[in-house]
Write a protein that holds these residues in place. Sequence first.
Motif, PDB file in Angstrom:
ATOM      1  N   ILE A 115      -2.555   9.437   5.017  1.00 24.01           N
ATOM      2  CA  ILE A 115      -1.552   9.554   6.086  1.00 24.01           C
ATOM      3  C   ILE A 115      -0.288  10.264   5.579  1.00 24.01           C
ATOM      4  CG2 ILE A 115      -0.383   7.356   5.639  1.00 24.01           C
ATOM      5  CD1 ILE A 115      -0.447   6.786   8.588  1.00 24.01           C
TER       6      ILE A 115
ATOM      7  N   THR B 134       0.984   8.158  -6.578  1.00 25.50           N
ATOM      8  CA  THR B 134       0.137   9.345  -6.388  1.00 25.50           C
ATOM      9  C   THR B 134       0.962  10.623  -6.556  1.00 25.50           C
ATOM     10  OG1 THR B 134       0.593   9.041  -4.049  1.00 25.50           O
ATOM     11  CG2 THR B 134      -1.582   8.360  -4.827  1.00 25.50           C
TER      12      THR B 134
ATOM     13  N   LEU C  68       0.832  -1.208   0.000  1.00 25.03           N
ATOM     14  CA  LEU C  68       0.000   0.000   0.000  1.00 25.03           C
ATOM     15  C   LEU C  68       0.866   1.257   0.000  1.00 25.03           C
ATOM     16  CD1 LEU C  68      -2.830   1.270   0.158  1.00 25.03           C
ATOM     17  CD2 LEU C  68      -2.620   1.238   2.623  1.00 25.03           C
ATOM     18  N   PHE C  69       1.941   1.216   0.797  1.00 18.00           N
ATOM     19  CA  PHE C  69       2.796   2.404   0.845  1.00 18.00           C
ATOM     20  C   PHE C  69       3.466   2.662  -0.501  1.00 18.00           C
ATOM     21  CE2 PHE C  69       3.450   5.006   4.572  1.00 18.00           C
ATOM     22  CZ  PHE C  69       2.497   4.466   5.411  1.00 18.00           C
TER      23      PHE C  69
ATOM     24  N   GLU D 184       7.262  17.040  -0.397  1.00 15.76           N
ATOM     25  CA  GLU D 184       8.023  16.443  -1.488  1.00 15.76           C
ATOM     26  C   GLU D 184       7.760  17.219  -2.789  1.00 15.76           C
ATOM     27  OE1 GLU D 184       6.628  12.460  -1.830  1.00 15.76           O
ATOM     28  OE2 GLU D 184       8.433  11.745  -2.827  1.00 15.76           O
ATOM     29  N   MET D 185       6.491  17.528  -3.035  1.00 17.23           N
ATOM     30  CA  MET D 185       6.127  18.224  -4.270  1.00 17.23           C
ATOM     31  C   MET D 185       6.687  19.649  -4.286  1.00 17.23           C
ATOM     32  SD  MET D 185       2.257  17.035  -5.092  1.00 17.23           S
ATOM     33  CE  MET D 185       2.197  17.974  -6.614  1.00 17.23           C
TER      34      MET D 185
ATOM     35  N   LEU E  18      -3.941  19.527  -8.033  1.00 14.75           N
ATOM     36  CA  LEU E  18      -4.639  18.415  -7.371  1.00 14.75           C
ATOM     37  C   LEU E  18      -6.159  18.551  -7.490  1.00 14.75           C
ATOM     38  CD1 LEU E  18      -2.439  18.038  -4.172  1.00 14.75           C
ATOM     39  CD2 LEU E  18      -2.639  16.388  -6.050  1.00 14.75           C
TER      40      LEU E  18
ATOM     41  N   PHE F 284      -6.864  14.533  -0.813  1.00  9.14           N
ATOM     42  CA  PHE F 284      -6.285  13.572   0.131  1.00  9.14           C
ATOM     43  C   PHE F 284      -7.374  12.868   0.938  1.00  9.14           C
ATOM     44  CE2 PHE F 284      -2.874  16.627  -0.683  1.00  9.14           C
ATOM     45  CZ  PHE F 284      -1.825  15.768  -1.009  1.00  9.14           C
ATOM     46  N   GLY F 285      -8.611  12.937   0.484  1.00 10.31           N
ATOM     47  CA  GLY F 285      -9.710  12.303   1.206  1.00 10.31           C
ATOM     48  C   GLY F 285     -10.138  13.179   2.373  1.00 10.31           C
TER      49      GLY F 285
ATOM     50  N   ALA G  23       0.330   3.870  -2.732  1.00 10.65           N
ATOM     51  CA  ALA G  23      -0.243   5.126  -2.234  1.00 10.65           C
ATOM     52  C   ALA G  23       0.813   6.218  -2.144  1.00 10.65           C
ATOM     53  CB  ALA G  23      -0.883   4.897  -0.866  1.00 10.65           C
ATOM     54  N   GLY G  24       2.049   5.840  -1.886  1.00  8.38           N
ATOM     55  CA  GLY G  24       3.066   6.836  -1.608  1.00  8.38           C
ATOM     56  C   GLY G  24       3.898   7.235  -2.810  1.00  8.38           C
TER      57      GLY G  24
ATOM     58  N   ILE H 270     -12.766   7.453  -3.887  1.00 13.76           N
ATOM     59  CA  ILE H 270     -12.568   7.059  -2.489  1.00 13.76           C
ATOM     60  C   ILE H 270     -13.748   6.164  -2.116  1.00 13.76           C
ATOM     61  CG2 ILE H 270     -12.417   7.913  -0.112  1.00 13.76           C
ATOM     62  CD1 ILE H 270     -11.389  10.573  -1.276  1.00 13.76           C
TER      63      ILE H 270
ATOM     64  N   PHE I 128       3.758  14.786   3.965  1.00  5.44           N
ATOM     65  CA  PHE I 128       4.988  14.338   3.313  1.00  5.44           C
ATOM     66  C   PHE I 128       4.914  14.613   1.808  1.00  5.44           C
ATOM     67  CE2 PHE I 128       7.377  10.979   1.111  1.00  5.44           C
ATOM     68  CZ  PHE I 128       8.638  11.258   1.591  1.00  5.44           C
ATOM     69  N   ALA I 129       3.758  14.255   1.196  1.00 10.22           N
ATOM     70  CA  ALA I 129       3.595  14.427  -0.256  1.00 10.22           C
ATOM     71  C   ALA I 129       3.696  15.904  -0.640  1.00 10.22           C
ATOM     72  CB  ALA I 129       2.248  13.860  -0.701  1.00 10.22           C
TER      73      ALA I 129
ATOM     74  N   ARG J 251      -9.758   8.652   7.971  1.00 12.21           N
ATOM     75  CA  ARG J 251      -8.901   7.894   7.054  1.00 12.21           C
ATOM     76  C   ARG J 251      -8.243   8.783   6.010  1.00 12.21           C
ATOM     77  NH1 ARG J 251      -9.627   2.328   8.016  1.00 12.21           N
ATOM     78  NH2 ARG J 251      -7.763   2.114   6.751  1.00 12.21           N
TER      79      ARG J 251
ATOM     80  N   ARG K  30     -16.092   3.895   0.763  1.00 18.45           N
ATOM     81  CA  ARG K  30     -16.506   3.639   2.142  1.00 18.45           C
ATOM     82  C   ARG K  30     -17.641   2.619   2.111  1.00 18.45           C
ATOM     83  NH1 ARG K  30     -12.638   6.399   2.851  1.00 18.45           N
ATOM     84  NH2 ARG K  30     -12.386   8.203   4.231  1.00 18.45           N
TER      85      ARG K  30
HETATM   86  C1  HEM Z   1      -0.092  13.733  -4.081  1.00 21.35           C
HETATM   87  C2  HEM Z   1       0.062  12.653  -3.346  1.00 21.35           C
HETATM   88  C3  HEM Z   1      -1.037  11.872  -2.691  1.00 21.35           C
HETATM   89  C4  HEM Z   1      -2.392  11.899  -2.890  1.00 21.35           C
HETATM   90  C5  HEM Z   1      -3.178  12.758  -3.879  1.00 21.35           C
HETATM   91  C6  HEM Z   1      -2.974  10.938  -1.974  1.00 21.35           C
HETATM   92  C7  HEM Z   1      -4.334  10.693  -1.864  1.00 21.35           C
HETATM   93  C8  HEM Z   1      -4.877   9.789  -0.975  1.00 21.35           C
HETATM   94  C9  HEM Z   1      -6.298   9.553  -0.813  1.00 21.35           C
HETATM   95  C10 HEM Z   1      -7.415  10.260  -1.588  1.00 21.35           C
HETATM   96  C11 HEM Z   1      -6.439   8.597   0.128  1.00 21.35           C
HETATM   97  C12 HEM Z   1      -7.773   7.996   0.618  1.00 21.35           C
HETATM   98  C13 HEM Z   1      -8.239   8.798   1.817  1.00 21.35           C
HETATM   99  C14 HEM Z   1      -9.626   8.414   2.240  1.00 21.35           C
HETATM  100  O1  HEM Z   1     -10.033   7.257   2.067  1.00 21.35           O
HETATM  101  O2  HEM Z   1     -10.338   9.300   2.773  1.00 21.35           O
HETATM  102  C15 HEM Z   1      -5.121   8.207   0.571  1.00 21.35           C
HETATM  103  C16 HEM Z   1      -4.861   7.242   1.530  1.00 21.35           C
HETATM  104  C17 HEM Z   1      -3.602   6.840   1.889  1.00 21.35           C
HETATM  105  N1  HEM Z   1      -2.419   7.404   1.508  1.00 21.35           N
HETATM  106 FE1  HEM Z   1      -2.190   8.949   0.232  1.00 21.35          FE
HETATM  107  N2  HEM Z   1      -1.972  10.344  -1.246  1.00 21.35           N
HETATM  108  C18 HEM Z   1      -0.775  10.886  -1.650  1.00 21.35           C
HETATM  109  C19 HEM Z   1       0.481  10.590  -1.149  1.00 21.35           C
HETATM  110  C20 HEM Z   1       0.757   9.638  -0.197  1.00 21.35           C
HETATM  111  C21 HEM Z   1       2.071   9.340   0.347  1.00 21.35           C
HETATM  112  C22 HEM Z   1       3.359  10.068  -0.032  1.00 21.35           C
HETATM  113  C23 HEM Z   1       1.903   8.303   1.233  1.00 21.35           C
HETATM  114  C24 HEM Z   1       2.920   7.567   2.089  1.00 21.35           C
HETATM  115  C25 HEM Z   1       4.161   7.934   2.245  1.00 21.35           C
HETATM  116  C26 HEM Z   1       0.503   7.958   1.240  1.00 21.35           C
HETATM  117  C27 HEM Z   1      -0.052   6.953   1.989  1.00 21.35           C
HETATM  118  C28 HEM Z   1      -1.390   6.701   2.102  1.00 21.35           C
HETATM  119  C29 HEM Z   1      -1.952   5.638   2.912  1.00 21.35           C
HETATM  120  C30 HEM Z   1      -1.153   4.614   3.743  1.00 21.35           C
HETATM  121  C31 HEM Z   1      -3.336   5.728   2.797  1.00 21.35           C
HETATM  122  C32 HEM Z   1      -4.383   4.847   3.480  1.00 21.35           C
HETATM  123  C33 HEM Z   1      -4.772   5.547   4.786  1.00 21.35           C
HETATM  124  C34 HEM Z   1      -5.873   4.804   5.526  1.00 21.35           C
HETATM  125  O3  HEM Z   1      -6.619   4.037   4.919  1.00 21.35           O
HETATM  126  O4  HEM Z   1      -5.988   5.024   6.736  1.00 21.35           O
HETATM  127  N3  HEM Z   1      -0.173   8.796   0.382  1.00 21.35           N
HETATM  128  N4  HEM Z   1      -4.186   8.954  -0.100  1.00 21.35           N
END
Ligand code: HEM
Length: 238
Positions: free
Chosen positions: A186, A57, A49-50, A194-195, A108, A178-179, A53-54, A117, A190-191, A183, A119
């Motif tokens: 996370i 994105t 996932l990391f 980084e950007m 974004l 970012f939601g 997701a990390g 997203i 950081f993102a 949830r 649920r």
């Molecule tokens: C521009 C960059 C990014 C965007 C647009 C983005 C967007 C999102 C979105 C929309 C969600 C779902 C949130 C929700 O369900 O309400 C999410 C979840 C998550 N993101 Fe990101 N993300 C980005 C960068 C990152 C980075 C850099 C990391 C880790 C280093 C990361 C780790 C995660 C994780 C682990 C989740 C799941 C969280 C959970 O379910 O509790 N994301 N992200």
Amino acid sequence: MIDSEKSDKDFGYNSISSDNDSDESSDKTDKKSTAGTLTPDELTAQGILFFIAGYDTTSAALTHTIYYLSQHPECQQKLYEELKTCDEFTYEKLVHLKYLNAVINETLRLAPSLTRIQRECVQDYKLGNTGITIPKGASIEIYPYAIHRDPEYWPNPNDFIPDRFLEPTHHPYAFIPFGGGPRLCIGQRFALNEMRMCLAKLINKYQFDLSNKTKLDYFTGSLLMSPKELLVDIKARN
Ligand code: HEM
């Protein structure tokens, strides 16, 4: 901007992969984790996932930013001018550059890396005065892409206008790259860091222009708005 203090219960839904149901989809033979520990399957799932997701994105968001800045040289110039006012590129200083942050937010908005997203509704929930009740068990799909381009919330919704984020007045839930809620992504902070750093260094040194090969094609079949490639002209600045 987003009220992440609110619990999911305030909204009548829970995240699909809540702690309670996370074991249901895993191999029945896999030992259930006890409080404070992770099974090997859970560790592997988190690791994957990391990566998804990390990495994808953020790289998609950076690609889109370069695309929009190439399409809008006047915005790129304005960003370059702002960067010139910054004596050193540190996380602490870049966070205060208003136009840089506006460019990232506007990117974004138009191209939220995660288009959908999900649920699951855990109890019957009445949606305000709409007369609609979401039944328990219903799968909820929230589309940041559609919300971000709703003309009710965003004038000229399809245009790239970073200035709209300089003094933002939008409804907090009209912008959810970012939601939201417990949830919320996370990796958001950081993102964004980084950007900011990546764009500051790139735009400070190079000018990006559309070329006759510029075309944005996407990988399909994924939740991600993931560009296949971006070909642009790049010139070193003096
Ligand atoms: C521009 C960059 C990014 C965007 C647009 C983005 C967007 C999102 C979105 C929309 C969600 C779902 C949130 C929700 O369900 O309400 C999410 C979840 C998550 N993101 Fe990101 N993300 C980005 C960068 C990152 C980075 C850099 C990391 C880790 C280093 C990361 C780790 C995660 C994780 C682990 C989740 C799941 C969280 C959970 O379910 O509790 N994301 N992200």
